[in-house]
Scaffold this active site. Structure first.
Site, short mmCIF file in Angstrom:
data_model
loop_
_atom_site.label_atom_id
_atom_site.label_comp_id
_atom_site.label_asym_id
_atom_site.label_seq_id
_atom_site.Cartn_x
_atom_site.Cartn_y
_atom_site.Cartn_z
N LEU A 181 0.85 -1.20 0.00
CA LEU A 181 0.00 0.00 0.00
C LEU A 181 0.89 1.25 0.00
CD1 LEU A 181 -3.11 0.32 -0.03
CD2 LEU A 181 -2.99 0.83 2.40
N ARG A 225 4.37 -5.33 5.07
CA ARG A 225 5.10 -5.90 6.20
C ARG A 225 4.49 -5.48 7.54
NH1 ARG A 225 11.05 -4.74 4.49
NH2 ARG A 225 9.81 -3.06 3.62
N ARG A 277 5.74 -6.43 -10.96
CA ARG A 277 6.78 -7.04 -11.77
C ARG A 277 6.43 -8.51 -11.97
NH1 ARG A 277 8.29 -2.64 -13.04
NH2 ARG A 277 10.28 -1.66 -12.59
N GLU A 334 9.97 -11.09 -19.65
CA GLU A 334 9.50 -10.19 -20.72
C GLU A 334 10.56 -10.09 -21.82
OE1 GLU A 334 8.52 -6.52 -18.78
OE2 GLU A 334 7.03 -7.50 -17.52
N HIS A 339 3.58 -4.59 -20.69
CA HIS A 339 4.23 -3.71 -19.70
C HIS A 339 4.05 -2.24 -20.10
CE1 HIS A 339 7.68 -3.56 -16.53
NE2 HIS A 339 6.91 -2.47 -16.46
O1 LIG Z 1 7.65 -0.57 -14.66
C1 LIG Z 1 7.77 0.60 -14.63
C2 LIG Z 1 8.50 1.35 -13.66
O2 LIG Z 1 9.10 0.77 -12.74
O3 LIG Z 1 8.51 2.58 -13.78
#
Ligand SMILES: O=CC(=O)O
Length: 362
Positions: A201, A224, A281, A310, A328
């Site tokens: 968050l 966490r 990611r 990717e 992406h």
């Molecule tokens: O994936 C995109 C970024 O980390 O800006």
């Protein structure tokens, strides 16, 4: 004075490349036919590096550049930069936070809607001419979250609905007084009201939460530790979060601790009606487990902007209707990329004129 040598790691943005070319002595790493020879020849003149979410600064590369002073990343994520090695060597690091938050959060919501409402399939349906032969199928009661199914079939709601319908029929109450009934009807919506669980968050996670709240989605999160300044429901484990979510969103940074944070157990907790959204990611998710869960129907759907290797995407996903696959692009708008480029340039300018960095990380 010799121009400052800047090593750009890959093609990322033509405006950024042009501006770097104007202001510095720019080396394009990806165009070098022999990178070892290139480094032997030019390492001593390189004082800055510009990386991205695709290519950054490994420990080996940092070691190979004895004059390196700063890595200015054209990304918010820092997972391609060896931060520890940078600290050890006194190399400064900057990234591009904040300026891309809205685009990424918008896209996360777009993926939720696209998966649940089958927007991509609907588009194909129109373009292929299939609509002339009949309407697109309904997007589908089978995907309705358990909460709403049980809510709508509960004794009280059924009694209320039946009584109201009889009352309408007998003209005891006018249609105009049926706001509550309509409100109940809205709980049927496939996206509005779904329980959204967010892993991480931070800036982006919060922006997603705020948007989802406007769709009446209850928000919960995992990180966490509990965040002091929010009333969203906190879960101390990702499995618990997934068990209590209809839509699970990955929005945390990639670190060794968060690699494969979405594993088989989490996917099973999300379950056959749950949807996974990944705008973080690829390596946040155990991809082979995700593919099996989708193929075997153990997961309801997925909206993915990122992948483990990717631009390789598991081909088993190509035939699945409940999956939306993006290359992406969460921050990939002209506007945002221009501001990101300006931040990269601003950080380099600040560093080389001994001013405070705009967005320092190290
Ligand atoms: O994936 C995109 C970024 O980390 O800006």
């Amino acid at each position: 004075m010799d121009a400052i040598g800047v090593l750009m790691m890959g093609p990322m943005n033509s405006y950024l490349e042009q501006e770097l070319d104007k202001r510095f002595k720019l080396f394009r790493y990806w165009t070098q036919p022999n990178q070892t020879e290139f480094l032997a020849q030019h390492a001593d003149s390189i004082r800055a590096m510009v990386g991205s979410s695709g290519a950054g600064a490994s420990a080996d590369l940092i070691d190979a550049l004895p004059k390196l002073e700063i890595v200015s990343s054209f990304s918010v994520g820092l997972d391609k930069i060896d931060l520890d090695r940078c600290k050890e060597k006194g190399v400064r690091v900057t990234n591009t936070p904040d300026v891309l938050t809205d685009d990424v959060a918008d896209l996360a919501i777009g993926l939720m809607l696209a998966v649940l409402r089958r927007i991509c399939q609907c588009d194909k349906y129109v373009r292929s001419g299939a609509w002339k032969l009949g309407d697109f199928r309904l997007t589908t009661k089978g995907e309705l979250g358990e909460t709403y199914v049980s809510f709508l079939s509960s004794y009280y709601v059924r009694t209320y609905l039946c009584t109201s319908l009889v009352a309408i029929h007998l003209r005891i109450i006018p249609y105009s007084s049926l706001e509550l009934l309509q409100a109940l009807g809205e709980r049927h919506a496939l996206f509005s009201g779904k329980r959204v669980g967010i892993i991480g968050l931070g800036r982006i996670g919060l922006a997603i939460a705020e948007r989802a709240e406007a769709f009446d989605c209850p928000i919960s999160y995992y990180r966490r530790s509990k965040k002091a300044d929010t009333n969203y429901t906190y879960y101390g484990s990702v499995v618990e979060l997934a068990s209590n979510s209809d839509i699970l969103v990955v929005a945390c940074a990639l670190t060794p601790e968060t690699t494969h944070i979405v594993n088989r157990e989490v996917l099973d907790a999300l379950g056959p009606k749950g949807v996974l959204i990944n705008i973080g990611r690829g390596p946040h998710v155990d991809e082979p487990e995700l593919v099996s869960a989708l193929v075997e129907g153990r997961l309801g759907g997925a909206g993915l902007d990122v992948f483990e290797k990717e631009p390789k995407v598991p081909e088993q996903l190509f035939g699945l209707e409940n999956v939306v696959l993006l290359p992406h692009v969460a921050s990939a708008t002209e506007e945002t990329r221009k501001v990101m480029a300006d931040l990269v340039l601003g950080n380099l300018e600040a560093h080389f004129s001994s001013k405070a960095l705009l967005t320092p990380v190290v």
